[in-house]
Scaffold this motif. Structure first.
Motif, PDB file in Angstrom:
ATOM      1  N   GLU A   1       9.031   1.130  -0.586  1.00 61.69           N
ATOM      2  CA  GLU A   1       8.567   2.248  -1.789  1.00 61.69           C
ATOM      3  C   GLU A   1       9.958   2.737  -2.287  1.00 61.69           C
ATOM      4  O   GLU A   1       9.965   2.748  -3.468  1.00 61.69           O
ATOM      5  CB  GLU A   1       8.073   3.304  -0.877  1.00 61.69           C
ATOM      6  CG  GLU A   1       7.640   4.526  -1.939  1.00 61.69           C
ATOM      7  CD  GLU A   1       7.020   5.718  -1.296  1.00 61.69           C
ATOM      8  OE1 GLU A   1       6.600   6.820  -2.034  1.00 61.69           O
ATOM      9  OE2 GLU A   1       6.743   5.794  -0.013  1.00 61.69           O
TER      10      GLU A   1
ATOM     11  N   TYR B   1       4.933   1.709   1.797  1.00 60.25           N
ATOM     12  CA  TYR B   1       4.405   2.850   2.276  1.00 60.25           C
ATOM     13  C   TYR B   1       3.365   3.517   1.470  1.00 60.25           C
ATOM     14  O   TYR B   1       2.290   4.099   1.932  1.00 60.25           O
ATOM     15  CB  TYR B   1       5.299   3.948   3.020  1.00 60.25           C
ATOM     16  CG  TYR B   1       4.953   5.132   3.675  1.00 60.25           C
ATOM     17  CD1 TYR B   1       4.331   5.012   5.024  1.00 60.25           C
ATOM     18  CD2 TYR B   1       4.669   6.372   2.927  1.00 60.25           C
ATOM     19  CE1 TYR B   1       3.899   6.199   5.501  1.00 60.25           C
ATOM     20  CE2 TYR B   1       4.177   7.481   3.663  1.00 60.25           C
ATOM     21  CZ  TYR B   1       3.687   7.250   4.770  1.00 60.25           C
ATOM     22  OH  TYR B   1       3.160   8.576   5.347  1.00 60.25           O
ATOM     23  N   ALA B   2       4.195   3.742   0.196  1.00 63.37           N
ATOM     24  CA  ALA B   2       3.023   4.597  -1.001  1.00 63.37           C
ATOM     25  C   ALA B   2       1.812   3.694  -1.198  1.00 63.37           C
ATOM     26  O   ALA B   2       0.670   4.271  -0.939  1.00 63.37           O
ATOM     27  CB  ALA B   2       3.762   4.318  -2.375  1.00 63.37           C
ATOM     28  N   GLU B   3       1.758   2.351  -1.139  1.00 64.48           N
ATOM     29  CA  GLU B   3       0.471   1.520  -1.250  1.00 64.48           C
ATOM     30  C   GLU B   3      -0.417   1.783  -0.046  1.00 64.48           C
ATOM     31  O   GLU B   3      -1.544   2.082  -0.403  1.00 64.48           O
ATOM     32  CB  GLU B   3       0.927   0.051  -1.447  1.00 64.48           C
ATOM     33  CG  GLU B   3       1.763  -0.135  -2.666  1.00 64.48           C
ATOM     34  CD  GLU B   3       1.884  -1.695  -2.894  1.00 64.48           C
ATOM     35  OE1 GLU B   3       1.570  -2.607  -3.460  1.00 64.48           O
ATOM     36  OE2 GLU B   3       2.934  -2.038  -1.961  1.00 64.48           O
TER      37      GLU B   3
ATOM     38  N   TYR C   1      -0.237   4.308   2.186  1.00 63.57           N
ATOM     39  CA  TYR C   1      -0.779   5.931   2.121  1.00 63.57           C
ATOM     40  C   TYR C   1      -1.730   6.063   1.025  1.00 63.57           C
ATOM     41  O   TYR C   1      -3.016   6.606   1.453  1.00 63.57           O
ATOM     42  CB  TYR C   1       0.400   6.561   1.875  1.00 63.57           C
ATOM     43  CG  TYR C   1       0.083   8.101   1.850  1.00 63.57           C
ATOM     44  CD1 TYR C   1       0.322   8.915   3.130  1.00 63.57           C
ATOM     45  CD2 TYR C   1      -0.753   8.959   0.713  1.00 63.57           C
ATOM     46  CE1 TYR C   1      -0.101  10.071   3.174  1.00 63.57           C
ATOM     47  CE2 TYR C   1      -1.048  10.097   1.234  1.00 63.57           C
ATOM     48  CZ  TYR C   1      -0.585  10.820   2.424  1.00 63.57           C
ATOM     49  OH  TYR C   1      -1.092  12.133   2.503  1.00 63.57           O
ATOM     50  N   GLU C   2      -1.696   5.554  -0.211  1.00 63.95           N
ATOM     51  CA  GLU C   2      -2.615   6.106  -1.331  1.00 63.95           C
ATOM     52  C   GLU C   2      -3.965   5.236  -0.947  1.00 63.95           C
ATOM     53  O   GLU C   2      -4.922   5.826  -1.309  1.00 63.95           O
ATOM     54  CB  GLU C   2      -2.031   5.373  -2.545  1.00 63.95           C
ATOM     55  CG  GLU C   2      -0.804   6.392  -3.153  1.00 63.95           C
ATOM     56  CD  GLU C   2      -1.288   7.743  -3.162  1.00 63.95           C
ATOM     57  OE1 GLU C   2      -2.152   8.122  -3.493  1.00 63.95           O
ATOM     58  OE2 GLU C   2      -0.408   8.522  -3.040  1.00 63.95           O
TER      59      GLU C   2
ATOM     60  N   ARG D   1       0.581  13.733  -0.917  1.00 68.65           N
ATOM     61  CA  ARG D   1       1.676  13.313  -0.035  1.00 68.65           C
ATOM     62  C   ARG D   1       2.210  14.334   0.749  1.00 68.65           C
ATOM     63  O   ARG D   1       2.530  14.349   1.970  1.00 68.65           O
ATOM     64  CB  ARG D   1       2.520  12.522  -0.922  1.00 68.65           C
ATOM     65  CG  ARG D   1       2.283  11.102  -1.066  1.00 68.65           C
ATOM     66  CD  ARG D   1       2.064  10.091  -0.278  1.00 68.65           C
ATOM     67  NE  ARG D   1       3.659   9.549   0.418  1.00 68.65           N
ATOM     68  CZ  ARG D   1       4.209   8.925  -0.170  1.00 68.65           C
ATOM     69  NH1 ARG D   1       3.763   7.953  -1.107  1.00 68.65           N
ATOM     70  NH2 ARG D   1       5.360   8.560   0.395  1.00 68.65           N
TER      71      ARG D   1
ATOM     72  N   ALA E   1       5.831  12.455   1.384  1.00 67.88           N
ATOM     73  CA  ALA E   1       6.694  11.777   0.504  1.00 67.88           C
ATOM     74  C   ALA E   1       7.884  11.652   0.716  1.00 67.88           C
ATOM     75  O   ALA E   1       8.457  11.969   1.869  1.00 67.88           O
ATOM     76  CB  ALA E   1       6.639  12.863  -0.751  1.00 67.88           C
TER      77      ALA E   1
END
Length: 340
Positions: A253, A304-306, A308-309, A322, A326
């Protein structure tokens, strides 16, 4: 004299030698079996829940897939073992699973007393309270004399008892062995409030009540709950492996490497990015893996962002911001450890 000196030097070097092969027992067992045995939640939206087709979805489920991608080259080579918290800890100690990834808090007791080892944090949480709006509670002091649902055998149960003593209120615990139990007890009116991790309370309000707006989260946050996979003590190579698997998703990320761009980024101008993606050697051998393990994680599971989202964020039914999860330079606590 020279002989004794040489023996002394050799003895000193022996203490710096690589971890012996028998300390890599878990990785060897995973490879021999051809799948990762992952102890996970029995059903918690956003973390681990089997969908209508029987496919496990969630942040923890994807963490297990990332470990499978790194170790076996295929994120699908996971056997999910749904367990309560006490059963997951016991199964891990007894070697019946390879890791426990089920929104478990990393605590001193689990590390020092239970023969388990924390790895990386994959979700920063805190314990709070969900109550019906009709209760008219301004804060947790209004729970004096009330019935509070908690899951037994968890850090939440102990934190609730400690909090009640600290503020001087008495309450009646309504224990349940699993999250599904407190969900049903709350829906049936068998308790006046639920105390659990905030992430679980959001799940309960959004998916376990007929009218989410009729239920409110109290402002009290009574504990710190750093959640992340646990492994058995005594296998430092496996602990490191799981830690760096989580970390590479954070690093992905931070460096903008996504599942869709991972292949193209193998030709990145940055030598570090090329090493992370296995286009240059260096990051595989210390973990007993091939150099492309990070590429397999990021291309098959995502950063991680993918993760999590799609499971907790705006791409999910929960829509959890987040917040603490974040990256550090965006106001959160997530901080990828340098991969060099």
């Amino acid at each position: 004299m020279r002989t004794r000196l040489m023996l002394g030097l050799l003895a000193g070097l022996a203490t710096l030698a690589p971890v012996p092969a028998d300390a890599q027992a878990t990785l060897a067992a995973v490879r021999a079996r051809g799948e990762v045995l992952c102890g996970t939640n029995q059903g918690l939206t956003g973390f681990a829940l089997a969908d209508a087709q029987g496919v496990w979805r969630g942040l923890d489920a994807d963490t297990c897939r990332a470990v499978a991608a790194a170790t076996l080259g295929d994120a699908g080579k996971v056997r999910f073992v749904p367990l309560t918290t006490p059963d997951a800890l016991a199964a891990l100690r007894e070697g019946r699973i390879d890791l426990a990834a089920r929104n478990l808090t990393q605590t001193m007791g689990r590390d020092a007393d239970l023969g388990l080892a924390p790895t990386a944090v994959n979700f920063y949480d805190g314990q709070g309270f969900l109550v019906p709006a009709a209760l008219g509670a301004a804060d947790a002091r209004a729970l004096a004399g009330k019935r509070v649902c908690v899951v037994t055998g968890t850090s939440n149960e102990a934190a609730m008892a400690d909090f009640a003593r600290r503020i001087g209120i008495a309450y009646t615990p309504v224990p349940s062995a699993a999250f599904a139990g407190i969900r049903d007890d709350y829906a049936a009116g068998r308790c006046d409030a639920v105390s659990a991790d905030l992430s679980s309370l959001v799940v309960l309000r959004q998916t376990g009540t007929a009218n989410p707006s009729a239920h409110v989260l109290l402002p009290d946050i009574i504990s710190r709950e750093p959640l992340g996979p646990l492994v058995r003590d005594g296998d430092p190579n496996w602990r490191s492996l799981v830690f760096w698997v989580v970390n590479v998703m954070l690093e992905g990320e931070a460096r903008g490497i996504t599942a869709a761009t991972a292949t193209a980024r193998r030709a990145d101008p940055s030598a570090l990015v090329r090493r992370i993606l296995g286009a240059e050697p260096g990051l595989g051998a210390p973990l007993g893996l091939s150099d492309d393990w990070g590429f397999r994680v990021l291309s098959q599971v995502g950063n991680y962002a993918e993760v999590y989202e799609r499971n907790l964020g705006q791409g999910s039914v929960l829509g959890v911001p987040r917040g603490l999860n974040a990256l550090w330079d965006r106001g959160g606590l997530m901080y990828p450890i340098p991969m060099r």
